[in-house]
Design a protein around this motif. Sequence first.
Motif, PDB file in Angstrom:
ATOM      1  N   SER A  45       0.886  63.754  56.599  1.00 36.20           N
ATOM      2  CA  SER A  45       2.326  63.971  56.448  1.00 36.20           C
ATOM      3  C   SER A  45       2.997  62.751  55.854  1.00 36.20           C
ATOM      4  O   SER A  45       3.948  62.876  55.082  1.00 36.20           O
ATOM      5  CB  SER A  45       2.970  64.350  57.785  1.00 36.20           C
ATOM      6  OG  SER A  45       2.740  63.359  58.766  1.00 36.20           O
ATOM      7  N   LEU A 140      12.652  81.980  60.976  1.00 30.52           N
ATOM      8  CA  LEU A 140      11.977  81.630  62.229  1.00 30.52           C
ATOM      9  C   LEU A 140      11.583  82.845  63.044  1.00 30.52           C
ATOM     10  O   LEU A 140      10.899  82.719  64.065  1.00 30.52           O
ATOM     11  CB  LEU A 140      12.886  80.721  63.072  1.00 30.52           C
ATOM     12  CG  LEU A 140      13.193  79.333  62.504  1.00 30.52           C
ATOM     13  CD1 LEU A 140      14.176  78.595  63.408  1.00 30.52           C
ATOM     14  CD2 LEU A 140      11.917  78.511  62.329  1.00 30.52           C
ATOM     15  N   MET A 177       6.862  80.242  56.624  1.00 27.14           N
ATOM     16  CA  MET A 177       7.033  78.979  55.908  1.00 27.14           C
ATOM     17  C   MET A 177       7.580  79.198  54.504  1.00 27.14           C
ATOM     18  O   MET A 177       8.395  78.410  54.016  1.00 27.14           O
ATOM     19  CB  MET A 177       5.704  78.222  55.846  1.00 27.14           C
ATOM     20  CG  MET A 177       5.164  77.810  57.210  1.00 27.14           C
ATOM     21  SD  MET A 177       6.282  76.669  58.078  1.00 27.14           S
ATOM     22  CE  MET A 177       5.394  76.503  59.640  1.00 27.14           C
ATOM     23  N   GLU A 184      14.488  71.497  55.873  1.00 27.88           N
ATOM     24  CA  GLU A 184      13.807  70.624  56.835  1.00 27.88           C
ATOM     25  C   GLU A 184      14.427  70.933  58.193  1.00 27.88           C
ATOM     26  O   GLU A 184      15.551  70.533  58.480  1.00 27.88           O
ATOM     27  CB  GLU A 184      13.980  69.164  56.421  1.00 27.88           C
ATOM     28  CG  GLU A 184      13.380  68.897  55.043  1.00 27.88           C
ATOM     29  CD  GLU A 184      13.573  67.479  54.544  1.00 27.88           C
ATOM     30  OE1 GLU A 184      14.036  66.630  55.327  1.00 27.88           O
ATOM     31  OE2 GLU A 184      13.261  67.225  53.371  1.00 27.88           O
ATOM     32  N   ARG A 204       9.985  71.092  67.787  1.00 21.74           N
ATOM     33  CA  ARG A 204       9.084  71.418  66.682  1.00 21.74           C
ATOM     34  C   ARG A 204       9.790  71.097  65.373  1.00 21.74           C
ATOM     35  O   ARG A 204      11.023  71.157  65.284  1.00 21.74           O
ATOM     36  CB  ARG A 204       8.665  72.894  66.718  1.00 21.74           C
ATOM     37  CG  ARG A 204       7.798  73.222  67.931  1.00 21.74           C
ATOM     38  CD  ARG A 204       7.433  74.690  67.990  1.00 21.74           C
ATOM     39  NE  ARG A 204       6.462  75.059  66.963  1.00 21.74           N
ATOM     40  CZ  ARG A 204       6.016  76.313  66.803  1.00 21.74           C
ATOM     41  NH1 ARG A 204       6.473  77.284  67.582  1.00 21.74           N
ATOM     42  NH2 ARG A 204       5.127  76.589  65.863  1.00 21.74           N
ATOM     43  N   PHE A 206       9.594  71.669  61.040  1.00 27.35           N
ATOM     44  CA  PHE A 206       9.038  72.439  59.927  1.00 27.35           C
ATOM     45  C   PHE A 206       9.549  71.868  58.608  1.00 27.35           C
ATOM     46  O   PHE A 206      10.754  71.811  58.371  1.00 27.35           O
ATOM     47  CB  PHE A 206       9.434  73.916  60.059  1.00 27.35           C
ATOM     48  CG  PHE A 206       9.083  74.510  61.398  1.00 27.35           C
ATOM     49  CD1 PHE A 206       7.759  74.681  61.775  1.00 27.35           C
ATOM     50  CD2 PHE A 206      10.072  74.871  62.287  1.00 27.35           C
ATOM     51  CE1 PHE A 206       7.434  75.218  63.014  1.00 27.35           C
ATOM     52  CE2 PHE A 206       9.763  75.411  63.527  1.00 27.35           C
ATOM     53  CZ  PHE A 206       8.436  75.583  63.896  1.00 27.35           C
ATOM     54  N   GLU A 214       4.135  72.272  59.441  1.00 23.07           N
ATOM     55  CA  GLU A 214       4.640  71.829  60.740  1.00 23.07           C
ATOM     56  C   GLU A 214       4.163  70.417  61.005  1.00 23.07           C
ATOM     57  O   GLU A 214       2.962  70.148  61.038  1.00 23.07           O
ATOM     58  CB  GLU A 214       4.210  72.754  61.874  1.00 23.07           C
ATOM     59  CG  GLU A 214       4.750  72.289  63.222  1.00 23.07           C
ATOM     60  CD  GLU A 214       4.703  73.317  64.338  1.00 23.07           C
ATOM     61  OE1 GLU A 214       5.142  72.992  65.472  1.00 23.07           O
ATOM     62  OE2 GLU A 214       4.221  74.435  64.093  1.00 23.07           O
ATOM     63  N   ASP A 215       5.127  69.515  61.203  1.00 23.80           N
ATOM     64  CA  ASP A 215       4.789  68.124  61.493  1.00 23.80           C
ATOM     65  C   ASP A 215       4.467  68.008  62.977  1.00 23.80           C
ATOM     66  O   ASP A 215       5.237  68.483  63.820  1.00 23.80           O
ATOM     67  CB  ASP A 215       5.969  67.221  61.137  1.00 23.80           C
ATOM     68  CG  ASP A 215       5.574  65.765  61.063  1.00 23.80           C
ATOM     69  OD1 ASP A 215       4.476  65.472  60.573  1.00 23.80           O
ATOM     70  OD2 ASP A 215       6.374  64.910  61.491  1.00 23.80           O
ATOM     71  N   THR A 218       7.535  63.912  65.361  1.00 19.38           N
ATOM     72  CA  THR A 218       8.433  63.463  64.301  1.00 19.38           C
ATOM     73  C   THR A 218       9.498  62.509  64.841  1.00 19.38           C
ATOM     74  O   THR A 218      10.433  62.942  65.523  1.00 19.38           O
ATOM     75  CB  THR A 218       9.120  64.677  63.647  1.00 19.38           C
ATOM     76  OG1 THR A 218       8.180  65.730  63.470  1.00 19.38           O
ATOM     77  CG2 THR A 218       9.723  64.294  62.310  1.00 19.38           C
ATOM     78  N   GLN A 243       6.225  67.185  71.757  1.00 20.42           N
ATOM     79  CA  GLN A 243       6.108  67.806  70.443  1.00 20.42           C
ATOM     80  C   GLN A 243       4.632  67.904  70.080  1.00 20.42           C
ATOM     81  O   GLN A 243       3.823  67.082  70.494  1.00 20.42           O
ATOM     82  CB  GLN A 243       6.871  67.010  69.371  1.00 20.42           C
ATOM     83  CG  GLN A 243       7.047  67.775  68.074  1.00 20.42           C
ATOM     84  CD  GLN A 243       7.819  66.989  67.024  1.00 20.42           C
ATOM     85  OE1 GLN A 243       8.447  65.977  67.309  1.00 20.42           O
ATOM     86  NE2 GLN A 243       7.790  67.464  65.786  1.00 20.42           N
TER      87      GLN A 243
END
Length: 278
Positions: A45, A140, A177, A184, A204, A206, A214-215, A218, A243
């Motif tokens: 990422s 979502l 996605m 973001e 979460r 995205f 999906e990171d 973060t 997370q």
Amino acid sequence: MQRKFAQVDVFTSVPVRGNPVAVVLDADGLSDTDMAAFARWTNLSETTFVLPPTVEGADYRLRIFTPAGELPFAGHPTLGSAHAWRTNGGTPRGPEIVQECGAGLINIRVDGNRLAFAAPPLIRSGPIDQSVRTEIALALGIGVTDIVDAAWVANGPNWMGLLLDSAQRVLDLVPDMAALGDYEVGVVGAYTDVEAGEPNYEVRAFVPGQGVPEDPITGSLNAGLAMWLRATHDAPASYVAAQGTVLDRIGRVYVDDDGDRIWIGGQSTTVVDGSVEL
């Protein structure tokens, strides 16, 4: 040329259960093209490059790349890079580490066995238009009424924060996605009946437009969410956010508002230590 390199797992003390960042520790002389190419190659990422500072008061300068481009600031790369810099002999000039990056100077403090950065100011805040909320809700897979509140919490990345009615609602999300596109999106929901040491919130993130659907964990998003939740939703002065749960990670982000600044912290562990040919 051989350059010192580390890959650090951030927001966890357990290797491979956090969010990795690749860190090139002596990046002086690399071009923008070199950095972007290496970031695409690692396919993480974020990949960072440690350089000599260019402003007074900074201990080093950090450039942060995703597979798609450069960021002015990001949280887990900040902590992971500071961890790698300290581990490889870096010593701050003052009581805190000072990182120079595209967002300016970022203070990083040692907090026991954690590092924590001072949340940078929001560059975009305020409510999100209803039409955008509707679009995001559809992407979502939830109803618009499932969104308790929504606001911009951008502090480098252009984050929008969505508050849902529970942590479980956050965990149950199955986003489209492609429909999220370049948005973001950070989503947060609270746990109830929290015992000591357990997380208060589930988060979460995205970011499909940056090549990161999906990171895992973060820092920048948690910083923006903390400023918003503290200001408008009675979040505790100190709390823990989980997370990465749905990705089989055990990320823990420690938030502390000392009345002056909000600090975003966590543990880091080096997983790869060596050199890279660049």
